[in-house]
Each structure stands twice: as C-alpha cells, then as structure tokens.
Enzyme design. Structure first.
Site, PDB file in Angstrom:
ATOM      1  N   SER A 401      36.934  40.782  40.530  1.00  0.00           N
ATOM      2  CA  SER A 401      37.292  42.191  40.673  1.00  0.00           C
ATOM      3  C   SER A 401      37.466  42.901  39.346  1.00  0.00           C
ATOM      4  O   SER A 401      37.354  44.126  39.279  1.00  0.00           O
ATOM      5  CB  SER A 401      38.579  42.321  41.494  1.00  0.00           C
ATOM      6  OG  SER A 401      39.623  41.552  40.922  1.00  0.00           O
ATOM      7  N   ASP A 515      41.184  31.789  40.245  1.00  0.00           N
ATOM      8  CA  ASP A 515      41.372  30.332  40.255  1.00  0.00           C
ATOM      9  C   ASP A 515      42.769  29.970  39.773  1.00  0.00           C
ATOM     10  O   ASP A 515      43.447  29.116  40.355  1.00  0.00           O
ATOM     11  CB  ASP A 515      40.325  29.663  39.364  1.00  0.00           C
ATOM     12  CG  ASP A 515      38.908  29.922  39.830  1.00  0.00           C
ATOM     13  OD1 ASP A 515      38.331  29.059  40.502  1.00  0.00           O
ATOM     14  OD2 ASP A 515      38.381  31.000  39.535  1.00  0.00           O
ATOM     15  N   HIS A 656      45.130  44.799  38.198  1.00  0.00           N
ATOM     16  CA  HIS A 656      43.785  45.067  37.689  1.00  0.00           C
ATOM     17  C   HIS A 656      43.843  45.987  36.473  1.00  0.00           C
ATOM     18  O   HIS A 656      44.868  46.603  36.182  1.00  0.00           O
ATOM     19  CB  HIS A 656      42.920  45.685  38.786  1.00  0.00           C
ATOM     20  CG  HIS A 656      42.613  44.733  39.905  1.00  0.00           C
ATOM     21  ND1 HIS A 656      43.429  44.598  41.012  1.00  0.00           N
ATOM     22  CD2 HIS A 656      41.600  43.854  40.068  1.00  0.00           C
ATOM     23  CE1 HIS A 656      42.928  43.680  41.816  1.00  0.00           C
ATOM     24  NE2 HIS A 656      41.823  43.202  41.269  1.00  0.00           N
TER      25      HIS A 656
END
Length: 1177
Positions: A401, A515, A656
C-alpha cells in the site's frame, strides 16, 4: 468522504437488535443453583490475579462521571450471548424444561465481571442475565425493550439492592443483523435504519426508570460472526453476511471498524445521556485483532470476554484501541490514581477528533531540478552500468500500500479516505502533474526524459487504467510479489507504447511492512528465509524475462519507530487502526522478548535482501542489474519543533505516508540511485529540506555494483595547482596542470580486470573495470577513487582521455585506455597505432597542441607463456616489440610524456597464489599463468624464469637509458620503477594478505590499484636517479606535490640526470634457435660422439680474460673487478637471453650443468681457476 455528525444523529448504523417476545430476567442465587440444578462455579480469578488496590471512598459517588468500581453494587445484562443447538435437533420437551433458564454464556461473563467488581466492593450482589432462547430470534429490537422492562422489574424487587441509591452496571449486548456495517462507507450509510431509534427508545426507558446507572453498550457483532463461521451455530443473533461492493481489504475492514466505533462514540457523546449526573451510556467495542481464525470461539471463553469488557471500561473514550486477542489474556487493568473512575464521555474529555475532515491547505510537495546535464547518452547504452537518467524510457513498481499510495492525498482527518489509493502521488512511480507540484521518482525522471512511460496517475486499484505499471497491491506481503512481477512483465510486453526489447526500464520493488506487522501470528511463515525467497522469486522473473532493466530493491524500513507515534497520546491518531493493522509491532511492551524478536527480524529482512543481491545472482547480464537502495534502513521519527512526532508525514490513519512523506521518499530514492554502491545513504532525515541532487557531470550514471567506486580516495594537499603561464613547448618544463590528455597501453592489469570484483566471484574477473584502472581510470573523483587521471583532474578539470565504467577497449567509455587483456609485447604496436588514430580523430583532443601523458605497462603475459616457446618470448624479441611500440609513439605523437612502468615480478604472483591454496583457484593455475604458477620451487625452469624476468627488465632499462626517445624537445619516455620490488603484507597467521587481489589472486583489486596510482604519481615527481623502486602495499603513500623550485614532471633533463657514457643499448644475450636439444641415448664412451646435452661439467683455466676482469665498467678508482659470472668460457650469470657465455649455451641443452662461475666472489667461482696475470709457465 468523512464521517458527518448529522448522519449519526439520524441513525448511523444498522442495528437490528436481539430477541423477540416476552422475556423474564433471572439472577442466580449465591450457590449458583436454578430450579434445583447446580451451576459450575467459575474459578477464573484464581488464575487471574487482580493486583489493584481495593480502596475506595466510603461515601458513594453522587455523579456517574466520578463513579468508582467500589461504588458498583450490581452487575446486570440484557441481550443474548448464548449459542443455540442445531435447530433441527431441538427436543421440545427439553426446550420447555430449559426455556426459563438464564443465558449460560451471559451468566458466566457477568459472574467473572461481578467478581472483578467484588474485589473493590465485596457487597456486590449476584449478577442478572436474560433467559436463553431455544429458537433464533426474528432480529427485532423489541426483545431488548422487553428485556429492559423485565430487568427494571427484577431490580426493583431485588431485596439485596437499594434500587434508588445503589449504583448499577448494566451491559446491553447487541449485534447487527447484517455485516454491511463493515462495508465501504457508501454502503454503510445506506444501511442506516430506524433500528437506532428503537435502541434509543430502550435507552430512554432505562434512563427514566433506573436511577444511578452506568450502561455499557456492547457490540458483539464480530464475536457472533466469528462463532457462526467456525461452528455453523448462531450466536444470538448472528449477523447476516453482506455482499459488499468496493474495497473489502484488511485496511478497508479496519477503517470501517474504526468509523463504526467513532460513529457510536460521536453519537453518544453528543446525546442527551452524556450530560446526566446519574445516568451514562458508553459504547464498548469488541473487535478482533487481524490474526488467524479463532481455534476456540470467544463466547466459549467468558473470562476473556469479561476481562476485555472490564479493561475497556478502564480506558478513556477515544483510547479504546486494544482489540480482542484470541491468543493471549491481558492482565486486569487498574483504575489510576489520577483517574480512579469508570470512564464516560464527559470525564474522558472526548474531543470529537475525527468527525470532520479538515480542509486541506494547499501544500505544494513539488520542487525544481536545476541540473546542467539532462541529456541522454550519445548512443543508446548497451550496458546497465553506463545508464543515464535520460536514457530511461519506462518506469514500473511492485509492492504494497505504500507504493499503491493509500491515503497519500487524503485530507487531514479524513480517515475513511485512506482506503483510496492515490497512485499518481506514489513516491516511486506516481506521475500526477509535474515536478513543480508533485515530487516522485517518475516526475524526476520526466525532467530528463519527458517521453517516459509507465507511471501511474490519479486514484484506483492496480487493475485500473491509471495504475499502468504501478502493480503494487495494498496489503501485499512478500509472498505476493511473484504474481505482481508476472503481471508487470506481461503488461510491459503487451503495451504498444513500450518497446520491450529496446527501452531501458526502471522497476522499484518495496515490500516487508505487512510481513513485519503480522510476524508474531506465524513466525515460521514470516521467517527471513521465506521473506528473501519470495523476493528472489519475483526478481528471478524480471531477470529471466526483462531486457534492459535497472531494478531498485528498496530495503524494508525500520518499522519499530512506529511505536513512538502510537504511544504519543497528544497526537490525534486512530489507534484502533494502527493496532489492528500492525499488531506485532505495537502490542508488545518495550522490553519484551517479542519486541526484541521483531527488531531482530527487521534487521534480518534487511540483511537477507542485501545478501541476496551481493551473491551476484542478478549481475550475469550486461543489460540487467538489481541494486539495493538502503535509505529506509534506519529511520528516525520526524519531529515537530515541540519535539513531538510530526504527523504531517503520515496519512490520517497515522500508518501510511502522506504526500509529504512520499515526496521525501522519492528524493531519497533518487539520491540513492546516483550514489555508488557501498557509499549509499542508509538513513534519510525526513526533517531536512527536500533537495533533488543532480547526476555528477563527470560520472552521470546510475550507481551499480560494477560501476561503483569504493572508499579508496586520497587527499591531495597541493596548494599550487596552476598551469604554466603559457603552454610549454618542452616536455622538460611540463607541469601537472598542463596535461590535457591521458592514455594507456598494456594488458589486463591496465584494462582493469577484476578491480571491482567481489571476493569469491571468480567469473567476474573477466570484467574490465577500466574506470578504476590505476593509470587511466576516471570513475568518481579523487575523494573516493585514486587513479592517475583523478589526481591530474585536481590540477586540470578539463582533462580528457580517461576511461569510465566497464567494458573492452572498443567501447566508447574506454576512450584512450587501449589496453587489451592477455596482450603481449607483440601486440603493443597495434595498440599504439590504434591509440594514435583515436587521438587524431577525436574532436575533444587538439592532437598537435594538447600535452599528453601515456602510461605503458606490459610483459606479464609474455612471462606466463614463455615456456611454450622460449624463442618467441626471448628477451631480444621482448625488446624489439617494446621498441616498435615506443617508436610509433615517438614518431607520431607530439607533446607527450610516456611513463614506462615495470611489470610485477612473477615471484610476487607465485607467493600470493601458491601461498593461499584455500583462497586461490589452484585448479586453474595452468590456465591463468601456466609458465609461472606450475613451476616447482628450486627447479631449473624457475631459475630460467627469474633470469628471463631480469632480462626483460634490463632490456627496458637499457632501451630508455639509450636516449633513443630524447631526440625531441616535446617528447620523452621515463622509466617509472616503483613496481620493481613489491612488499606483500603478511597476516598474523603468517599467510599473505590476499585482500589486495582480485578473486583469481593474480590481478590487483581496487585497493591495490589505489596504491599503484599513488606510487606512479610519486615516481613522476621524483628525479631520475632517485626514483622509488619499491612498492609497500600497506604503506600510507601521501600524494606528493610539485614545489616552487621543482614544479615539473621529472625527465632526464630536468633531473640533471646523465645517462651512462656508453649506453649499452645492445643486448649481449642471444637467441637460441636449435631444435634438437636431446642427449645421447646412452653415455658416450668416445669424445668424438659427444653431444652438447651430454656435457655435465664445465671448467676453465687462464688469465684475466677468463676471470673477466673489467667486463663491466666502473666509475670507482678501485682496481678492476673480475666478473667471473660473465666470463665467455665459464660464466653462468643470468641466462642466454641476457648473457652469451658457453655455460649459458650449454644450459639450454642441459639445465643441470655444473661448474660455471657466478658473480664476482671467490666462493662462487665454481671451476673457474683462472688467475689474473697468469702465464703459460
């Protein structure tokens, strides 16, 4: 779009509530019996110690906003938490018998919760729950209303409760009948119904009828959904599935959860309940972590449900961000000394932080690029190691993203909009607007090539047209990269705007955040090996199928600093979103082993990707490479002037990147791409002003492992760097700053074989790193690469002729480095002719006016092959070939100073190669240098090699000392002898240090070449007769400077050097042309049948002629010396190639001959018994 209060007040959420029909409320007696049946007594608190201080005020609180746990007298609930039996298996008799029984799950949860409150107030009475129902309700809110009425009745009738004066905790459990409340906002808004009004009516009733009540509004929708999905049963009531249209990703679900919670809190905070003193309603959310499915439904774990409800009550409104954990039980939170009460909207100072998106100020994240050179290469490059920014025609990216651009363009506060993927603003591939308003790598490259293709624009997912070659997938982990790579390659192959075979491409790969965020849920799946292997699979696809590509592999960022933003409560961040998106980073304590494991894993991810690229796996083709860009390896949280985390670098979800951070990341990536491998920035300071660097005018290429310069720079202390007042006409008055052209001839050492090869990469030794060559390389600058051209460029920035990068002599970047790997002196004349022609033809060179320095080094290959044909490689032939090449330069090149450099002695190569069998490729000795490396120690063949080496060097000296090339005022050949003797470093274990050599243990690496450059420069400034003839590899060789008294490069004339009176240009050696060398088949018995090879002993008698008195001239006044080793009949000095004597002739037939004399000493006279002054008598 943002969340609007008006929407909430009109009924924000689809809430069709539990139950139907007439219901009775039950409490369990203290012995936990009902209708004679024994309830199992819960023992949960024995294993769940409460460490809170029980103390509380003796007087009960008068306000619900200062209500302490010790004030609570009763815990009750309405709604259902019970799991139903399969509807087709219901026994009506059992149904009738158990219909009046309390909801078991509810009773268990309330019992645990009551026990917690009992820790603070031992007089807490038995909890109250509704009865279980044997059929699935019809999703009607009327059941809750009925339960509320029954609860009020039971409370009024409870003899243990003072209904008017005791404080009561009432928990209202409800569940949505549809999961559309977690759909994207537009659908969520369409699902608003009058159910909210019905719930509000029920709450109004409780408010009117129940004095002193704290009401928890508990949403158990997710518990119901999960339990139903696991067991096929119905947690009352189980929400119906919803076919959401739009984004249903993990991020979307988390944001919808948050918006749902915010909607409730905003509604209740602004409702009539929040200002009351004796009644309050607080929304308590139950959301799961984004983790693997439950192995055991939470409704079967009442302790966890009760504990989470308690802990939620201990958190202020707006800070209830800890999701339900399915794998661990949290400790019981205690009321704080500062806030010892149950939290309401009023005492939490609920700020309504996120309800209205702020109007975004017009912030320009653009910049400007003022670079003098924005041109592409003169011809389309064929090597990725000579790629300029303007050569790039296609750009693409894969990742998660952060590359998809989630939230990059969202207005502050508009958390819902973070779902939007602003691909046009993506740091590595976005192409919205231009560099003046939007800083991205694509927009930077468009300043160099406006026709760039592949960048993404606007918003949308990876499958929208505007995404183009931005194929990043929001939420992706490393395991998803191969599929992204596959799709990206197919798109490039099939797009008519892209010439797949010919166009140069930039592809950026960035992955790993997701991850790391989820590693604790499945450590094996998230192992460093799996992470690296998945990246390798994607890169393998590119490597196998994509021609002409430069791949950026951006290291995974240092993610632990996200905790700093999460913990800073003064920053308005939706912590539920942060915690749900990245639980494994945020949920552990600072000093926990889990956090230490995360930090270690993060580092291993970074190391694993670096090691993958360092193997050279992707450097097997000249038109493809992968370069690790490490600017995110170490990341400090950017701060405001107040020292707080600067949330302006983040999207509204605080997870983000904002457009500001995307712009900084783009500039940092660009800078990394221009930096040499080994010298790349590993920590980008996001607080610094954004600055777009320009390609180095001298070195304009993107940095790769093969064209990058390591830290082998040198400081030049010279203050006077000026040229002569007017161009000199004499080579003897030549200053360094007068040199305008540099060139070189020779073999693989000058061509640069293996200079930049990594340890162990034997195959790469074939790469010619000409830009790093000691005598003609021009990579980088003197600050990081020490070469003769880089030294000379400090005096004259307009120097030309030097080589850059890698490639062979025919490549344009080789320029005037015309050395050829494997060349022998026989080929040197051809190199000289090619060099002369190139200098004549190149427009950058004024052939007749420019001063030139030409460096020649040759001879090693001749020695490596001398045993294959001793006549071909004789000293006489060596001299002839060298003379021919120098004659060409002397005859045709005006204004030139030629450095003739001694070659490295074979004995040095033997010491390094044979002394390190564990590091050197012993099995290839015969291929690499047969006639040097395969000889036995103390063998006659080795003695002949040493003699031939001496003969070669003597020939060079004699040729230069003859004055043959000092017949013109503007030309000279100077012998630079620094290579005659090499001192090798010895390690502590006694082995020679191979760190100065390429993987083949023969060619010097950059460390060695740097020393060669320094030694050559020092030699050039030393006068003849006093030049250094030894190179110590470990010595710190400072760069000398011309002085005011001696400002010139030294020649025989400006050194006041006198050549020997009678130059010995003639070589007193002889060629050996015999083809029959053998001895007799048996020892002859007759002298008349004696062959030369049969001779085993030589001896001599005679006078001073046989002692060779005066055979060499002497300037000494001492008596003449007898040079017995040079005696015509008995001398054995050297070899036939340098000294023609009878023993040296006979040694060609029998190397084991005995008796000859050597040197001048009596003890080495052998069987030469001649005496000076002897007579016949």
């Amino acid at each position: 779009m943002g969340l609007r209060p008006g929407v909430f007040l009109s009924g924000l959420l689809l809430l069709l509530l539990l139950g139907q029909g007439t219901t009775q409320i039950y409490s369990s007696p203290e012995e936990n019996t009902l209708e004679g049946q024994q309830w199992p007594k819960l023992q949960t608190l024995k294993n769940l110690p409460i460490l809170c201080t029980p103390g509380g005020s003796s007087a009960s609180s008068k306000s619900v906003h200062s209500l302490r746990p010790s004030d609570i007298k009763l815990v009750a609930a309405i709604g259902h938490l019970e799991t139903l039996p399969d509807s087709g298996m219901v026994d009506l008799e059992i149904h009738e018998r158990t219909e009046e029984r309390p909801d078991k799950t509810c009773m268990q949860v309330m019992t645990v919760l009551a026990d917690i409150f009992r820790h603070f107030n031992p007089s807490v009475v038995t909890p109250v729950c509704p009865p279980r129902k044997s059929v699935v309700p019809n999703n009607d809110a009327e059941d809750l209303w009925t339960q509320a009425k029954e609860l009020v009745r039971r409370l009024k009738e409870n003899p243990q409760l003072d209904f008017q004066h005791d404080w009561k905790l009432i928990n209202v459990f409800f569940s949505n009948t549809s999961q559309c409340y977690l759909c994207p906002f537009a659908q969520q808004e369409r699902q608003l119904t009058s159910g909210m009004d019905k719930l509000a009516g029920m709450l109004d009733y409780l408010h009117q009828e129940v004095p002193k009540a704290f009401v928890n509004l508990v949403d158990v929708s997710e518990i119901a959904a999960t339990s139903r999905g696991l067991q096929g049963t119905h947690l009352r009531p189980g929400p119906e599935p919803c076919n959401c249209s739009g984004d249903t990703s993990k991020l979307a679900k988390v944001i919808m959860q948050w918006s749902y919670q915010e909607a409730w809190e905003s509604l209740l905070a602004s409702s009539r309940f929040s200002g009351q003193e004796s009644f309050a309603v607080v929304f308590q959310p139950f959301f799961y972590e984004m983790s693997p499915p439950l192995e055991r439904p939470l409704h079967q774990d009442p302790t966890t449900l009760a504990l989470n409800l308690w802990n939620s009550m201990m958190e202020p409104v707006g800070q209830k961000d800890e999701p339900l954990s399915t794998t661990e039980r949290k400790p019981v939170k205690c009321p704080s000394q500062e806030s010892p009460y149950l939290f309401t909207y009023k005492n939490s100072n609920h700020p309504n932080r996120f309800r209205k998106p702020q109007e975004k100020l017009e912030v320009r994240e653009g910049t400007e690029i003022i670079c003098p050179d924005k041109d592409p290469s003169n011809t389309v490059p064929t090597s990725v190691h000579r790629l300029k920014a303007a050569d790039i025609k296609v750009i693409g990216a894969i990742g998660d993203s952060l590359t998809a651009g989630n939230g990059a363009g969202s207005k502050p506060g508009d958390i819902i909009d973070v779902i939007t993927q602003y691909r046009g603003l993506s740091w590595s591939v976005g192409g919205d607007q231009n560099i003046s308003t939007v800083t991205t790598l694509a927009n930077i490259l468009r300043e160099f090539n406006p026709a760039l293709q592949g960048f993404s624009i606007g918003t949308g997912k990876e499958n929208t047209p505007g995404a183009f070659l931005n194929q990043a997938v929001a939420g992706a982990k490393a395991e998803g990269l191969p599929a992204q790579a596959r799709k990206l390659v197919d798109l490039m192959k099939n797009d008519s705007r892209i010439n797949f075979q010919e166009d140069w491409k930039i592809i950026t790969l960035f992955i790993g955040g997701n991850d790391l965020c989820d590693f604790c849920n499945n450590p094996v799946h998230s192992s460093p090996q799996n992470f690296t292997n998945n990246i390798m699979k994607a890169l393998d696809i590119f490597h196998a199928e994509v021609p002409r590509a430069f791949v950026n592999l951006v290291k995974v960022l240092e993610i632990v600093n996200l905790r700093e933003l999460y913990k800073e409560r003064t920053i308005s961040c939706p912590r539920l979103i942060l915690r749900a998106m990245c639980p494994c980073v945020l949920k552990f304590d600072d000093n926990s082993t889990e956090l230490a494991s995360l930090i270690d894993l993060n580092k291993k991810y970074q190391e694993g990707t670096q090691q993958l690229i360092d193997t050279g796996r992707y450097d097997t083709r000249e038109d493809f490479t992968v370069v690790v860009q490490p600017f995110l390896e170490k990341v400090d949280m950017p701060k405001t002037l107040d020292g707080l985390p600067d949330s302006s670098f983040f999207a509204p979800d605080c997870f983000h990147f904002s457009s500001k951070a995307h712009a900084h990341a783009a500039s940092a990536l660009w800078k990394n791409m221009l930096e040499p491998v080994g010298q790349k920035t590993t920590q980008h300071n996001f607080e610094n002003k954004m600055d777009i660097v320009c390609p180095n005018q001298v070195w304009p290429f993107l940095g790769t492992s093969k064209n990058s310069m390591q830290a082998h720079g040198t400081r030049l202390p010279c203050r006077d760097r000026t040229p002569s007042a007017s161009p000199p006409t004499s080579v003897h008055a030549l200053r360094p700053a007068d040199i305008q052209v540099v060139a070189a001839l020779g073999d693989s050492l000058t061509a640069g074989n293996g200079i930049g090869s990594k340890p162990g990469d034997l195959l790469d030794v074939t790469t010619q790193y000409r830009g790093l060559s000691y005598s003609s390389g021009g990579d980088g600058s003197l600050k990081n690469v020490t070469t003769l051209p880089n030294i000379l460029r400090e005096f004259n920035g307009n120097l030309t002729g030097y080589a850059v990068g890698t490639g062979d002599a025919n490549d344009t970047n080789a320029f005037l480095n015309q050395a050829v790997p494997g060349a022998k002196t026989k080929q040197l004349a051809n190199q000289a002719q090619t060099l002369v022609q190139k200098m004549k033809d190149d427009h950058r060179i004024n052939f007749h006016e420019d001063w030139k320095v030409i460096t020649v080094l040759i001879g090693a290959r001749d020695l490596c092959d001398h045993c294959t044909d001793s006549n071909l490689h004789s000293a006489a032939n060596f001299l002839d070939h060298l003379r021919n090449a120098l004659d060409i330069l002397h005859r045709e090149v005006p204004r030139a100073l030629v450095n003739l450099v001694d070659f490295m002695k074979p004995s040095v190569i033997r010491q390094v190669f044979l002394g390190n069998p564990d590091k050197c490729p012993m099995q290839q000795a015969s291929i690499l240098c047969n006639c040097v490396l395969t000889l036995r120690e103390n063998s006659p063949e080795l003695a002949r090699l040493e003699a031939l080496t001496q003969a070669y060097q003597s020939s060079m000296h004699q040729l230069v000392n003859s004055g043959r090339y000092d017949t013109r005022e503007d030309f000279s050949v100077v012998l630079q002898p620094f290579f005659q003797n090499v001192r090798l470093p010895i390690l502590q274990n006694g082995h020679l240090d191979t760190s100065f050599f390429a993987p083949d243990c023969i060619h010097p690496n950059q460390k060695f070449h740097s020393q060669l450059s320094r030694a050559l420069w020092v030699n050039m400034l030393e006068p003849l007769g006093r030049k250094t003839d030894t190179l110590d590899l470990t010595e710190d060789i400072p760069l000398a400077c011309p002085t005011q008294d001696e400002p010139f490069l030294r020649t025989f004339q400006n050194s006041n050097y006198t050549y020997p009176t009678t130059p010995a240009i003639e070589n007193w050696g002889s060629d050996f042309l015999c083809t029959e060398w053998g001895s007799s088949s048996r020892v002859p018995t007759s002298v008349h049948e004696l062959r030369p090879a049969d001779i085993k002993v030589v001896a001599a008698l005679g006078d001073s002629l046989t002692t060779a008195m005066g055979a060499r001239p002497s300037n000494s006044s001492n008596p003449l010396t007898s040079w017995r080793g040079l005696s015509w009949s008995i001398g054995g000095d050297g070899a036939l190639e340098t000294h023609t004597t009878l023993p040296n002739i006979l040694k060609k037939f029998n190397p084991s001959i005995f008796g000859f004399s050597t040197s001048t000493h009596e003890e080495t006279a052998g069987l030469n018994v001649a005496a000076e002054g002897a007579r016949a008598r």
